[in-house]
Design a protein around this motif. Structure first.
Motif, mmCIF file in Angstrom:
data_model
loop_
_atom_site.group_PDB
_atom_site.id
_atom_site.type_symbol
_atom_site.label_atom_id
_atom_site.label_comp_id
_atom_site.label_asym_id
_atom_site.label_seq_id
_atom_site.Cartn_x
_atom_site.Cartn_y
_atom_site.Cartn_z
ATOM 1 N N UNK B 46 40.848 8.967 -24.037
ATOM 2 C CA UNK B 46 40.516 10.242 -23.388
ATOM 3 C C UNK B 46 41.069 11.425 -24.170
ATOM 4 N N UNK B 50 37.592 11.969 -25.755
ATOM 5 C CA UNK B 50 36.977 12.340 -24.466
ATOM 6 C C UNK B 50 35.884 11.337 -24.086
ATOM 7 N N UNK B 51 36.216 10.076 -24.260
ATOM 8 C CA UNK B 51 35.260 8.990 -24.002
ATOM 9 C C UNK B 51 34.784 9.016 -22.548
ATOM 10 N N UNK B 52 33.497 8.750 -22.339
ATOM 11 C CA UNK B 52 32.983 8.730 -20.967
ATOM 12 C C UNK B 52 33.471 7.456 -20.272
ATOM 13 N N UNK B 53 33.498 7.484 -18.942
ATOM 14 C CA UNK B 53 34.054 6.333 -18.221
ATOM 15 C C UNK B 53 33.237 5.044 -18.413
ATOM 16 N N UNK B 54 31.879 5.107 -18.393
ATOM 17 C CA UNK B 54 31.158 3.845 -18.622
ATOM 18 C C UNK B 54 31.513 3.221 -19.982
ATOM 19 N N UNK B 79 28.803 0.788 -12.087
ATOM 20 C CA UNK B 79 28.416 2.182 -12.380
ATOM 21 C C UNK B 79 26.944 2.456 -12.062
ATOM 22 N N UNK B 87 32.484 7.309 -7.429
ATOM 23 C CA UNK B 87 33.257 6.489 -8.370
ATOM 24 C C UNK B 87 34.529 5.955 -7.696
ATOM 25 N N UNK B 118 37.610 10.716 -13.910
ATOM 26 C CA UNK B 118 36.267 11.294 -13.990
ATOM 27 C C UNK B 118 36.099 12.622 -13.287
ATOM 28 N N UNK B 119 37.144 13.086 -12.579
ATOM 29 C CA UNK B 119 36.988 14.325 -11.806
ATOM 30 C C UNK B 119 37.603 15.533 -12.483
ATOM 31 N N UNK B 122 40.015 16.279 -19.586
ATOM 32 C CA UNK B 122 40.664 15.181 -20.301
ATOM 33 C C UNK B 122 42.172 15.201 -20.134
#
Lengths: 314, 170
Positions: B46, B50-54, B79, B87, B118-119, B122
């Motif tokens: 992160x 800043x990798x996405x959660x999936x 997901x 989530x 996710x909210x 980062x």
């Protein structure tokens, strides 16, 4: 519309509807195929039912009249759109919109969270507008002759007022040049700061920008243009909406390296363009050789190619 | 002969119960170690990408050993239900469905983290991950001490109880 285009419109509507929470998605999918193809935007406002807007104006989706939306519905749309990863789109949220898979753009309204004089986020969402991405392959064909000399593309600036179709035309010129569709094929580098041109998702362009195209998205245009120039050896560089001096400086640097440029700008006429100092300098430097003026909208839209010489639109 | 067989079975059964309890302590230490490793990796991803959660869940499902890897695989698979559930709820369901063998405190730490992931930006999320990791590391220390202290005791107690029962019945 030909069959390919109607299928494309169907797929794009389904992609946009998939951004909605399941109850709203089911309602949107109950619209007839013809209505779905006409939809330009899905609009969600806190306290009111969901609407779709198209050529016939804005209307409530049938069956949703008695279902006012809540802030939770709106938050859920953003959660789906960002795959529950708000941190990946925060930079875009600060600009008031998010581009998502398929190239669809979600405009966001709410109360701004301001820190150090800059909007850093939006809280208490009040409305969302999902603009269904449009791709019109082939629209560049009618003007390509005017943009080329001996089949080779000339540096071109596309002009229209906001919402006039600049990005759609630029995308199709890029596709045609990259695929060699009516012109000599060339390697194209796109500085896609807002992700609207190629709509990258998982490293793959969601909209057709041709097979010889390299896309750098999410970076400020000025920086991205120079990075592409250094790293990808492009023959053509493209950027949407030139607005900052840094963008102009990068375009100038690229032009001096012998790269053909494609860009768009907000202007309703050639005179409008010349009146703005930012663009006047670009015109005087002779960086662009052609300008395309887009006028009208919908089926009435016309494209006019002008030659640019000595800082003037001819 | 029958008596001898009964005695062996009784001792073995009681011993197994003792060793089973010891193995649970071992499993808890291992799970907590894997969890702290996963959270550290999430923090790094992160803060630098800043990798996405999936993508993050897919990465962890592939790189972290079971049962923690399985938990992230469960998160990844769920997901697709984002339109129906938040989530936070998907994370909680995955936690309940995975056989992590954790205590109430550790569960609570992970549930709280699910409400934050996710909210936020980062930085906010890496801070929450760092806090959760520190708390889990404390749990890990306590679990390691308990395993070292009680692991052999449980095994020995099981065997002793088995032998005691054999003596009583004989």
């Amino acid at each position: 519309m030909n069959r390919g285009m109607t299928e494309g419109a169907d797929v794009r509507f389904r992609q946009a509807a998939a951004l909605l929470p399941s109850r709203l998605r089911q309602a949107a999918e109950r619209l007839s195929r013809e209505q779905q193809r006409q939809v330009e935007e899905l609009r969600l406002r806190n306290g009111y039912p969901i609407t779709v807007s198209g050529p016939e104006g804005e209307q409530v989706i049938p069956g949703c009249e008695q279902q006012p939306l809540t802030e939770r519905d709106l938050a859920q749309v953003l959660e789906i759109a960002t795959q529950a990863s708000a941190h990946t789109v925060l930079e875009q949220v600060r600009n008031g919109f998010v581009t998502v898979k398929g190239g669809h753009r979600i405009g966001i309204c709410g109360s701004g969270v301001v820190r150090d004089g800059e909007v850093c986020n939006l809280r208490r969402l009040s409305s969302l507008s999902i603009r269904v991405a449009r791709s019109l392959p082939g629209i560049a064909a009618r003007i390509l002759d005017g943009l080329t000399v001996n089949g080779v593309l000339q540096s071109t600036l596309i002009l229209s007022p906001p919402g006039g179709g600049k990005t759609t035309l630029l995308r199709d010129i890029i596709r045609a040049v990259s695929d060699g569709d009516g012109v000599t094929p060339m390697r194209v580098g796109i500085a896609d700061e807002r992700g609207e041109l190629a709509a990258m998702y998982d490293g793959i362009p969601q909209l057709n920008v041709g097979r010889r195209t390299d896309v750098l998205d999410g970076c400020p245009k000025g920086t991205a243009l120079l990075m592409l120039l250094r790293g990808m050896n492009p023959q053509v560089l493209a950027a949407d909406e030139i607005t900052a001096p840094a963008d102009c400086a990068a375009l100038e640097a690229a032009a001096n390296c012998g790269v053909t440029l494609l860009a768009t700008a907000h202007a309703s006429s050639g005179g409008d363009l010349c009146a703005r100092p930012l663009y006047r300098h670009l015109l005087e430097a002779g960086i662009f050789r052609r300008a395309v003026l887009i006028q009208g909208g919908g089926k009435e839209r016309t494209y006019q190619v002008k030659r640019l010489e000595g800082g003037a639109v001819c | 002969m029958l008596r001898l067989l009964g005695a062996v079975l009784l001792t073995g059964g009681a011993g197994m119960m003792g060793f089973g309890a010891a193995a649970r302590l071992n499993r808890r230490v291992r799970t907590l170690r894997l969890l702290t490793e996963a959270l550290e990796r999430m923090e790094r991803e992160l803060s630098f990408r800043l990798t996405s959660l999936p993508e993050l869940f897919t990465l962890l499902a592939g790189h972290i050993a079971p049962p923690v890897g399985k938990f992230f695989a469960c998160c990844r698979d769920s997901m697709s239900h984002l339109g129906e559930e938040r989530l936070e709820d998907l994370w909680r369901n995955a936690l309940a469905a995975s056989d992590l063998d954790l205590g109430e405190e550790e569960h609570q730490i992970l549930e709280t983290l699910g409400g934050i992931l996710g909210r936020y930006d980062g930085e906010g999320q890496t801070q929450a991950l760092a806090l959760a990791r520190t708390q889990l590391e404390r749990c890990l220390e306590a679990a390691t001490v308990e395993r070292d202290r009680m692991g052999k005791v449980y095994g020995a107690l099981g065997l002793a109880a088995g032998i005691f029962l054999v003596i009583v019945f004989l």
